[in-house]
Design an enzyme around this catalytic site. Structure first.
Site, PDB file in Angstrom:
ATOM      1  N   ASP A  42       0.829  -1.211   0.000  1.00 59.07           N
ATOM      2  CA  ASP A  42       0.000   0.000   0.000  1.00 59.07           C
ATOM      3  C   ASP A  42       0.862   1.258   0.000  1.00 59.07           C
ATOM      4  OD1 ASP A  42      -2.935  -0.805   0.342  1.00 59.07           O
ATOM      5  OD2 ASP A  42      -2.013  -1.963   1.942  1.00 59.07           O
ATOM      6  N   ILE A 123      -3.802  -0.084  -3.031  1.00 57.46           N
ATOM      7  CA  ILE A 123      -4.168  -1.488  -3.222  1.00 57.46           C
ATOM      8  C   ILE A 123      -5.584  -1.652  -2.702  1.00 57.46           C
ATOM      9  CG2 ILE A 123      -3.722  -3.901  -2.626  1.00 57.46           C
ATOM     10  CD1 ILE A 123      -0.797  -3.338  -2.472  1.00 57.46           C
ATOM     11  N   ASP A 124      -6.536  -1.635  -3.617  1.00 53.79           N
ATOM     12  CA  ASP A 124      -7.934  -1.853  -3.263  1.00 53.79           C
ATOM     13  C   ASP A 124      -8.147  -3.363  -3.190  1.00 53.79           C
ATOM     14  OD1 ASP A 124     -10.667  -1.185  -2.827  1.00 53.79           O
ATOM     15  OD2 ASP A 124     -11.086  -1.755  -4.890  1.00 53.79           O
ATOM     16  N   THR A 126      -6.976  -5.103  -0.108  1.00 56.17           N
ATOM     17  CA  THR A 126      -5.731  -5.491   0.539  1.00 56.17           C
ATOM     18  C   THR A 126      -5.762  -6.940   1.015  1.00 56.17           C
ATOM     19  OG1 THR A 126      -5.442  -3.209   1.274  1.00 56.17           O
ATOM     20  CG2 THR A 126      -4.091  -4.865   2.339  1.00 56.17           C
ATOM     21  N   SER A 258     -12.243  -6.399  -4.378  1.00 55.49           N
ATOM     22  CA  SER A 258     -11.824  -5.112  -4.926  1.00 55.49           C
ATOM     23  C   SER A 258     -12.681  -4.603  -6.084  1.00 55.49           C
ATOM     24  CB  SER A 258     -10.357  -5.181  -5.380  1.00 55.49           C
ATOM     25  OG  SER A 258     -10.234  -5.751  -6.677  1.00 55.49           O
ATOM     26  N   LYS A 261     -14.211  -6.092  -9.571  1.00 56.69           N
ATOM     27  CA  LYS A 261     -15.611  -6.454  -9.870  1.00 56.69           C
ATOM     28  C   LYS A 261     -16.214  -5.495 -10.889  1.00 56.69           C
ATOM     29  CE  LYS A 261     -16.985  -6.522  -5.505  1.00 56.69           C
ATOM     30  NZ  LYS A 261     -15.686  -6.425  -4.772  1.00 56.69           N
ATOM     31  N   ARG A 275     -23.700  -3.143  -2.465  1.00 57.16           N
ATOM     32  CA  ARG A 275     -22.929  -2.877  -1.252  1.00 57.16           C
ATOM     33  C   ARG A 275     -23.911  -2.399  -0.188  1.00 57.16           C
ATOM     34  NH1 ARG A 275     -17.096  -2.930  -0.084  1.00 57.16           N
ATOM     35  NH2 ARG A 275     -16.731  -1.377   1.530  1.00 57.16           N
TER      36      ARG A 275
END
Length: 347
Positions: A42, A123-124, A126, A258, A261, A275
């Site tokens: 990250d 970093i989406d 993690t 992440s 998608k 979500r």
């Protein structure tokens, strides 16, 4: 604006994460206050991207996920030598002082100072990165608080022989030179994919023409599939299951970490993404870097994204989407039906 510079930056960031993964089977981590893991990756990626952006676009501020406070703590200082080791390939002039300077440039606590800015999730996903699953380097440009450009670096999501994403692919290297993808969108100009290939030990962008991505034409929920995360910490799994039952969604869910998608949704290899707010975190708000790049990638491919109430995502409220509640993303054709179903189940 010359976006080819950005492609090179995100390619290098993808290359960097793969190098870190190669050395650390389980990268060293520590815990932020919100208990999410922060890795060397990250901070190294934020260092790299912030440095390159400050050089190429010095007048455009950056709003990013990580804080330099971590590097200046007793816990974070021990990672500095690792960050220097890995970023020196891309930043020959890197020093500890410059690492802190570059990371601090993206301090999200300064969000809202300008209506034009970059937003970065280094970093989406993690936990996907740590687990060997999917993750993304997500960068977006906002102008007047509207997303005008976005790119997802997907180091472990290459197209297969037919040009499709292997939607549940894990980040296990293959013998193929194809290692990942760069998916990007500019407002009014569509969503496109280029392939990341390994050449002479480093990631390169393929020389082929970019491939335009388009969302699916599925309009019957019984034929639809939806994407959902491996991690359930920030979402309400039971409500997702209830919604799927209410809509009679027939396809098997695709599990993926992440904003990768959004790339799969944009490519028409999934139809819906939700979500919901976890009952354990009722006051949780989405962060702008978690949605900005993915939102334009989806919209420019023909899809639609709103919150659970059908309200457009509002990126003008600082680093959180404080005026939005959750996320509803679709291929566009199923959006209104999905919003009605969300209301009917009381989500």
């Amino acid at each position: 604006m010359d976006y080819s510079i950005i492609f090179d930056v995100i390619r290098d960031a993808c290359d960097l994460t793969l190098r870190i993964q190669e050395k650390f089977v389980t990268p060293e981590t520590w815990q932020k206050k919100d208990k999410s893991p922060v890795t060397v990756g990250d901070l190294a990626v934020q260092t790299l991207v912030a440095a390159k952006l400050s050089s190429a676009f010095p007048s455009i501020p950056l709003v990013a996920e990580e804080s330099a406070d971590l590097l200046q703590s007793d816990d974070g200082a021990r990672f500095m030598s690792i960050i220097l080791e890995f970023t020196s390939k891309y930043l020959p002039d890197v020093t500890p002082e410059r690492v802190i300077e570059w990371v601090a440039r993206g301090d999200h606590r300064k969000a809202g100072a300008s209506s034009t800015f970059w937003t970065l999730d280094p970093i989406d996903g993690t936990k996907g990165f740590l687990r060997g699953g999917q993750y993304a380097i997500a960068l977006a440009l906002l102008e007047d608080y509207k997303v005008s450009f976005g790119v997802l670096g997907l180091p472990c999501l290459p197209p297969d022989e037919k040009g499709h994403f292997a939607s549940n692919r894990q980040s296990t290297p293959t013998d193929s030179a194809k290692k990942g993808s760069l998916v990007y969108a500019q407002r009014g100009k569509g969503t496109w994919r280029r392939t990341l290939c390994m050449e002479d030990g480093s990631l390169k962008l393929d020389d082929d023409s970019p491939v335009r991505l388009q969302t699916s034409n599925v309009s019957d929920a019984r034929q639809a599939s939806f994407l959902r995360s491996f991690e359930a910490a920030h979402t309400n799994v039971s409500q997702i299951d209830l919604l799927a039952e209410r809509m009679q969604i027939g396809g098997e869910p695709v599990l993926m970490d992440s904003q990768a998608k959004y790339a799969v949704l944009a490519a028409g290899e999934g139809d819906l993404l939700f979500r919901f707010i976890s009952s354990k975190l009722p006051n949780y708000k989405e962060k702008i870097w978690d949605q900005a790049a993915g939102s334009i990638v989806l919209e420019e491919a023909g899809g639609k994204i709103t919150d659970l109430d059908g309200v457009d995502l509002d990126f003008s409220q600082g680093f959180e989407l404080t005026k939005n509640r959750g996320v509803c993303a679709s291929n566009g054709l199923l959006h209104d039906e999905t919003l009605r179903a969300i209301k009917e189940i009381g989500a």
